[in-house]
Motif scaffolding. Structure first.
Motif, short mmCIF file in Angstrom:
data_model
loop_
_atom_site.label_atom_id
_atom_site.label_comp_id
_atom_site.label_asym_id
_atom_site.label_seq_id
_atom_site.Cartn_x
_atom_site.Cartn_y
_atom_site.Cartn_z
N ALA A 106 -5.64 7.29 6.11
CA ALA A 106 -6.58 8.16 5.37
C ALA A 106 -7.06 7.52 4.08
O ALA A 106 -8.10 7.92 3.55
CB ALA A 106 -5.91 9.50 5.05
N ILE A 107 -6.32 6.55 3.57
CA ILE A 107 -6.74 5.94 2.30
C ILE A 107 -7.18 4.49 2.45
O ILE A 107 -7.78 3.94 1.55
CB ILE A 107 -5.63 6.01 1.22
N LEU A 108 -6.87 3.87 3.59
CA LEU A 108 -7.11 2.45 3.75
C LEU A 108 -8.28 2.19 4.70
O LEU A 108 -8.34 2.74 5.80
CB LEU A 108 -5.85 1.76 4.31
N HIS A 109 -9.20 1.35 4.25
CA HIS A 109 -10.36 0.98 5.07
C HIS A 109 -10.44 -0.54 5.13
O HIS A 109 -9.97 -1.22 4.23
CB HIS A 109 -11.63 1.54 4.45
N ARG A 125 -13.01 12.52 0.16
CA ARG A 125 -12.00 13.05 1.09
C ARG A 125 -11.59 14.47 0.69
O ARG A 125 -11.34 15.32 1.56
CB ARG A 125 -10.79 12.10 1.11
N GLN A 175 -4.45 12.76 -4.70
CA GLN A 175 -4.56 11.42 -4.07
C GLN A 175 -6.02 10.97 -3.99
O GLN A 175 -6.50 10.57 -2.92
CB GLN A 175 -3.89 11.40 -2.69
N LEU A 201 0.82 -1.22 0.00
CA LEU A 201 0.00 0.00 0.00
C LEU A 201 0.85 1.27 0.00
O LEU A 201 0.50 2.27 -0.61
CB LEU A 201 -0.96 -0.02 1.18
N ARG A 202 1.99 1.21 0.66
CA ARG A 202 2.86 2.40 0.64
C ARG A 202 3.49 2.57 -0.74
O ARG A 202 3.70 3.70 -1.20
CB ARG A 202 3.92 2.33 1.74
N LEU A 240 -0.55 11.24 2.13
CA LEU A 240 -1.53 11.11 3.22
C LEU A 240 -1.13 9.96 4.14
O LEU A 240 -0.54 8.97 3.69
CB LEU A 240 -2.91 10.82 2.64
N TYR A 271 -8.07 8.56 -4.33
CA TYR A 271 -8.44 7.14 -4.32
C TYR A 271 -8.43 6.64 -2.88
O TYR A 271 -7.79 7.23 -2.00
CB TYR A 271 -7.45 6.31 -5.15
N SER A 272 -9.17 5.57 -2.67
CA SER A 272 -9.12 4.85 -1.40
C SER A 272 -9.12 3.36 -1.68
O SER A 272 -9.48 2.93 -2.77
CB SER A 272 -10.32 5.22 -0.51
N VAL A 273 -8.72 2.60 -0.68
CA VAL A 273 -8.62 1.16 -0.82
C VAL A 273 -9.39 0.51 0.31
O VAL A 273 -9.22 0.89 1.48
CB VAL A 273 -7.14 0.69 -0.75
N VAL A 274 -10.24 -0.45 -0.02
CA VAL A 274 -10.90 -1.23 1.03
C VAL A 274 -10.31 -2.63 1.03
O VAL A 274 -10.36 -3.35 0.02
CB VAL A 274 -12.43 -1.30 0.83
N ASN A 275 -9.71 -3.00 2.14
CA ASN A 275 -9.17 -4.35 2.33
C ASN A 275 -10.28 -5.21 2.90
O ASN A 275 -10.76 -4.98 4.02
CB ASN A 275 -7.97 -4.27 3.30
N LEU A 315 -1.41 6.54 5.86
CA LEU A 315 -2.04 5.35 5.28
C LEU A 315 -3.49 5.19 5.74
O LEU A 315 -4.37 4.80 4.97
CB LEU A 315 -1.20 4.11 5.64
N GLN A 342 0.93 4.34 -2.71
CA GLN A 342 0.87 5.77 -2.38
C GLN A 342 2.01 6.57 -3.02
O GLN A 342 1.90 7.79 -3.17
CB GLN A 342 0.92 5.97 -0.86
#
Lengths: 246, 246
Positions: free
Chosen positions: B178-181, A85, A44, A31-32, B174, A46-50, B176, A35
């Motif tokens: 802030a972008i990771l859920h 965001r 930035q 994930l880093r 940002l 975008y977001s990620v759902v794990n 992490l 980024q």
């Protein structure tokens, strides 16, 4: 050529994974790396759902054409274009964000893809395999509901990650001259290049299926694009608050 | 961590290049790495224009906010989303391609970004630096005219490539969180993370400008999004034959 370019060139989508989990450190490294990708004016967007919950995985598998690897892969990430965001940041400054432009939609979609591709490369550098799950858009509305996505966020694609449990043949690509132009787009170069690729892909499909599949790239594309695909998408995006007036 | 992830993490946009040209082998390696990226159902819906003509570079520099590196960098690529080649493939099979969906536009835009990001990584693996040129969309209509782009093709961004002639500080991202859920989007995590990032960026800007620039990420974003950006884009895309009815 160097080891990094060799890694990029060896890419093939992995659809069968060993059960071995990733460590938290591996997930964070992926994930880093994502980024660190370029982002338009540092937005930035975008977001990620794990997705770690097995019940939720099962529901997302149903969305995504019932692909078993969505449920079974060790790490399943949903990559979302995210202007929500940014709206929060604007509100913090007392500014009403203008977001009814196609431009903003392009920026968020591109930012998401750049980050995801860095994640894919990072994962493959650790010996992991990945596959993009575009079929999450088969019912993006349901995926957004399952993932509790707020306004101005939409799921662009999923991504399965894990240790490969098969070794598929890399798929040949179009001849370079079919995608590369110098100083201006040259349509007259395309028919020959497409013919060449059709012959390449006929041979590839024949080898992969031991002669059972006789088709070409053009035939595949004609079958795909003869009908509208995911034709609820505009309506869904507007439900999520995106606007395309200008 | 491994050398590839370290490379990805070290990314910073380069805006000053040494004059040293790339070899044809380097350019081919970059483009073949791009072609190895994932593509939705193998549609490969992108094309690249390599701009070698100095007069054309000068005109594209004028489009792209007069950024000198567009004219001066050793390699300048324009990355285009391309459904035109797919229409040719369909026509070869006697099929009329349906292309009035937002979905097709998303696919072409994402495919372009994935390929470009692989190109960026390949270039950086050779010690080259890159910068994306989103400002080609300041006047995408003029860029399309200059590059002779046919229907169903639009310039998503440019990319300057060459040996770096400066060493900018990498820009912090940002946090992490802030972008990771996990399992669902959690809006309540965002305000704190944005505050933290605003403090980080205030310090970053102060250091980079020796105290002359006092701002935060939220302020930058509020300034950017308080007005519509590139608000001709929808009209331009329709001129290029894209449709977003559904």
């Amino acid at each position: 050529m160097n080891p990094i370019i060799e890694l990029l060139r060896r890419h093939r989508s992995i659809r069968k994974f060993k059960p071995d989990p990733l460590t938290p450190e591996q997930i964070e490294a992926i994930l880093r790396a994502a980024q660190s990708a370029s982002t338009s004016s540092n937005v930035q967007a975008y977001s990620v759902v794990n997705v770690t919950d097995p019940a939720l995985r099962k529901k997302l598998r149903a969305v995504a054409a019932d692909q078993a690897y969505v449920e079974q892969c060790p790490l399943f990430l949903v990559w979302c274009a995210d202007m929500y965001r940014l709206r929060l940041a604007c509100e913090k400054e007392g500014v009403r964000m203008v977001h009814d432009t196609m431009e903003n939609f392009i920026v968020a979609t591109v930012d998401t893809a750049l980050a995801a591709q860095n994640a894919a490369v990072a994962a493959e550098s650790m010996g992991l395999g990945v596959v993009y799950i575009g079929s999450i858009r088969n019912d993006a509305r349901e995926a957004a509901r399952l993932l509790n996505l707020p306004e101005l966020v939409y799921p662009v694609f999923g991504m399965c990650i894990g240790y490969p449990d098969h070794e598929p043949m890399p798929r040949p690509r179009l001849p370079l001259r079919a995608i590369l132009h110098e100083n201006g787009y040259n349509p007259s170069a395309l028919p020959d290049a497409i013919d060449e690729y059709d012959a390449t892909m006929r041979q590839y499909y024949a080898e992969r299926t031991k002669g059972r599949r006789d088709t070409t790239w053009s035939k595949e594309m004609a079958d795909k694009f003869r009908q509208p695909l995911r034709d609820y998408m505009r309506a869904f995006l507007e439900e999520q608050g995106f606007r395309f007036e200008r």
